[in-house]
Design a protein around this motif. Structure first.
Motif, PDB file in Angstrom:
ATOM      1  N   VAL A   1      60.659 -13.312  90.975  1.00  6.87           N
ATOM      2  CA  VAL A   1      60.331 -14.730  91.124  1.00  6.87           C
ATOM      3  C   VAL A   1      59.331 -15.142  90.044  1.00  6.87           C
TER       4      VAL A   1
ATOM      5  N   TRP B   1      54.095 -14.088  94.187  1.00  9.63           N
ATOM      6  CA  TRP B   1      55.534 -13.942  94.083  1.00  9.63           C
ATOM      7  C   TRP B   1      55.882 -12.513  93.682  1.00  9.63           C
TER       8      TRP B   1
ATOM      9  N   GLY C   1      51.913 -16.843  91.648  1.00 13.19           N
ATOM     10  CA  GLY C   1      52.168 -17.222  93.028  1.00 13.19           C
ATOM     11  C   GLY C   1      51.824 -18.667  93.289  1.00 13.19           C
TER      12      GLY C   1
END
Length: 151
Positions: A84, A80, A96
């Motif tokens: 995020v 990410w 992620g």
């Protein structure tokens, strides 16, 4: 594929009977961004079971509407971006997602999902290349890698 720094999940591709288009969903929290149904695995849940669960939860589709065709052989990971990570990383400091991708075929051209109204508000049949261009940049490599393998 448990990992402390990547959220483990599944992605579901629903292919049209024409074998060219896939079902794409527009995110309610980010209009103009489209994606495939996806979600995390529950504790102890097998990925294939999670794919069916996510499909039902996010689209309302069941085995009366689709048939499972294939599983992408590899786990697909992506990181990410910083903004995020800040919102999704949580106490685990995740960076992620790592996902197992599944291909389902619609049993007929009349198959119509019901977007969940929480994550998705609209849907349409699209060419895979169009969908790749509509997902956030940080997801594009994963989408391109898998979607290019089904056509």
């Amino acid at each position: 594929m448990a990992t402390p720094h990547f959220r483990v999940g599944v992605v579901v591709i629903v292919r049209h009977p024409d074998l060219r288009r896939v079902m794409a969903f527009e995110r309610l929290d980010s209009p103009g961004n489209w994606q495939l149904p996806q979600g995390g695995l529950d504790v102890g849940e097998e990925p294939a079971a999670a794919a069916w669960r996510e499909l039902l939860e996010e689209t309302g589709l069941t085995d009366r509407d689709v048939v499972a065709r294939a599983e992408y052989p590899d786990w697909v990971a992506y990181e990410w971006p910083a903004e995020v990570r800040a919102s999704k990383g949580g106490s685990c400091n995740r960076i992620g997602q790592v996902q197992k991708w599944y291909l389902f075929d619609a049993l007929g051209p009349e198959v119509t999902p019901t977007p969940d109204g929480k994550e998705f508000g609209a849907w349409q049949w699209v060419e895979p290349a169009w969908l790749v261009a509509q997902v956030p940049v940080w997801r594009r490599d994963a989408y391109e890698r898998v979607l290019s393998s089904i056509g």
